[in-house]
Enzyme design. Structure first.
Site, mmCIF file in Angstrom:
data_model
loop_
_atom_site.group_PDB
_atom_site.id
_atom_site.type_symbol
_atom_site.label_atom_id
_atom_site.label_comp_id
_atom_site.label_asym_id
_atom_site.label_seq_id
_atom_site.Cartn_x
_atom_site.Cartn_y
_atom_site.Cartn_z
ATOM 1 C CB CYS A 13 28.682 26.208 -12.389
ATOM 2 S SG CYS A 13 28.271 25.337 -10.866
ATOM 3 C CD GLU A 19 30.338 29.442 -16.986
ATOM 4 O OE1 GLU A 19 30.181 28.749 -18.002
ATOM 5 O OE2 GLU A 19 30.005 29.063 -15.848
ATOM 6 C CE LYS A 51 32.306 12.681 -22.119
ATOM 7 N NZ LYS A 51 33.667 13.151 -21.790
ATOM 8 C CD GLU A 84 22.007 21.266 -11.714
ATOM 9 O OE1 GLU A 84 22.235 22.498 -11.711
ATOM 10 O OE2 GLU A 84 21.132 20.748 -11.027
#
Ligand code: NAP
Length: 500
Positions: free
Chosen positions: A295, A394, A186, A261
């Protein structure tokens, strides 16, 4: 492929699931979600969301391909041939895939060209890894031979984000299927176009039906139905830390292992002993590469006070000169952010920074040119201390936070003072400084005097809230295989005979 703009490609009017090797018809009723080009803000397709029943059909197809199909039982050379064919077909369709990715995700062509090559390479690399999987034998116990073998683990739920759809989806799938597993993938509902084409091309290359199934839709609907499905055996997830926590909790309730991750807020430490020119290039690439949506961004730039004034001045000068524009134009360095809500979230950090006492050095606004599209000016702030929210959260856009420090100890303390631990960058020509940082920084990767270099042979993943597990030859093999011990007597072994 050259760096000239790829030719326009066909976009499907409606994006549907691919189950057991076949795309579902485009005219099925269901919930539609617009697919938007972030450069033009135009709706370019619609996505038909897969509901729980459709996810169930996809898991059943993957289950059938695993339990009854040829893939897990196939001779490794035949499986490798198919994966090499997948690599070759993906390379042949590189231009088409790159165009779809630039158009739907807004990523600059240079990043995408690299991602497309990486996508193809991932299948080749892990095909080789799977062909070297080996077991163990033990014969030290008198009369017995014990054989330890690896087997494919089963059906994986594979979930990927929007910031690098091809590179990250292919990484998740390529670490999984070469070992004989099957999966349901997905991707993010914001960026379905390139990944759907990738799955189609994999089937054109000879992948047996049911090995890779694709479902599309929102995380809360399609993603949740997939992760909580009892027919899956494991979950591979790349995305944000909050989602990773929710997915791990769901998977934990069903006792399914997860590989996660997740996000980062990585320190990029620039010492006075560095080659400043290279460090400046590296710091700019570390935060503005991939539109800042990476990331592994070096988003906290720690500069030693002795060089800080001049370094920051030059960082700001260069930030102002970065070329924003159509991601398909090879001269554009930064494209639009992926979707409107994300642009608004990134821009909201300007006020958050000010409220915490940070100084806006440059940018901080939606770009005036291009006139359309979700472009954000390259932005840099100087934070008063590492407790400011712009140092802790972040932001995931072209938004650099700069900080100053005096000593190596202080730099390492600030670098480690984070809930994340994905990567870190160190710039210095002084060996003891480099070695201290490499030893003491708590992050899955330490880049020394270079940004963003990734070797597929080395494990990649994060400490702390940046993830669980690693992508890499041994680590992926460990996650995606089961280990079985078979114990066989080789002599007539004496047994106690109950009731004899
Ligand atoms: P996200 O919001 O966590 O979403 C990632 C994927 O999970 C999407 O496909 C999303 O679908 C799906 N999802 C959301 N909620 C779910 C649920 N309850 N169950 C199952 N699936 C669900 O992350 P993102 O905003 O797409 O991506 C950015 C994040 O990914 C950043 O934090 C970045 O650092 C991280 N990232 C990490 C790595 C790494 O290697 N460590 C690499 C790239 C990105 P929707 O699109 O519908 O929400």
């Amino acid at each position: 492929m050259t760096a000239s703009p790829p030719r326009p490609q066909q976009i499907p009017a409606r994006v549907t699931s691919i189950i057991a090797g076949s795309a579902l018809p485009a005219d099925l009723p269901g919930h539609d979600i617009p697919v938007v080009n972030p450069t033009t803000e135009e709706v370019i397709s619609t996505l038909r969301e897969a509901d729980a029943a459709e996810v169930d059909a996809a898991v059943r197809a993957a289950r059938k391909a695993f339990d009854e199909g040829p893939w897990p039982r196939m001779d490794i050379n035949t499986r490798k041939d198919i994966l090499y064919s997948v690599r070759d077909h993906l390379r042949r369709h590189a231009e088409e895939l790159a165009w779809l990715e630039c158009t739907n995700a807004g990523l600059p062509l240079a990043s995408v060209l690299w991602h497309v090559q990486r996508m193809a390479r991932n299948f080749e690399f892990f095909a080789e890894v799977a062909s070297t999987a080996r077991g163990e034998t033990y014969n030290q116990t008198a009369g017995f031979l014990t054989i330890v073998t690896r087997e494919p683990k089963g059906v994986a739920a594979v979930i990927s984000p929007w910031n690098a759809p091809l590179a990250l989806s292919s990484m998740r799938v390529a670490t999984c299927i070469p070992f004989g597993n099957t999966c349901v993938l997905k991707p993010s509902e914001f960026t379905p176009l390139s990944v759907r084409r990738m799955v189609e091309v994999m089937h054109e290359a000879g992948l047996p039906p049911g090995v890779v199934n694709l479902v599309n839709g929102r995380g809360s609907v399609t993603g949740d139905a997939l992760v909580s499905h009892p027919g899956i055996d494991m979950v591979g997830f790349t995305g944000g830390t909050a989602t990773g926590r929710a997915i791990a909790a769901t998977a934990g309730r069903n006792l399914k292992p997860v590989a996660l991750e997740l996000g980062g807020k990585s320190a990029n430490i620039i010492f006075g002993s560095a080659d400043i020119e290279r460090a400046l290039d590296g710091a700019l690439a570390g935060i503005y590469g991939n539109n800042g949506q990476q990331c592994l961004a070096g988003s906290r730039i720690l500069v030693q006070r002795s060089i800080a004034d001049r370094f920051i001045e030059r960082f700001v000068e260069r930030s102002r000169r970065i070329r924003l524009g159509d991601p398909l134009d090879p001269s554009s360095e930064i494209g639009p952010l992926c979707f409107r809500g994300h642009m608004e979230r990134v821009l909201s950090y300007v006020d958050i920074a000010r409220a915490d006492g940070a100084t806006l050095l440059t940018g901080g606004r939606r770009a005036q040119t291009p006139e359309r599209g979700w472009f954000v000016e390259p932005t840099a702030v100087l934070a008063p201390h590492n407790d400011a929210r712009v140092c802790r959260e972040e932001i995931f856009g072209p938004f650099a936070t700069l900080l100053t420090f005096d000593t190596v100890d202080e730099a390492i303390r600030i670098a480690n003072d984070s809930t994340f631990g994905l990567v870190s960058y160190v710039w210095s020509d002084d060996l003891p400084t480099v070695m201290r940082c490499a030893r003491d920084i708590r992050a899955g990767t330490v880049w020394v005097n270079t940004p963003l270099m990734r070797d597929l042979r080395a494990p990649f993943g994060g400490f702390k809230d940046s993830g669980i597990g690693r992508d890499g030859p041994q680590t992926s093999m460990d996650f995606f295989t089961e280990i079985k011990s078979t114990i066989i007597p080789v002599d007539a072994v004496q047994m106690h005979r109950y009731g004899a």
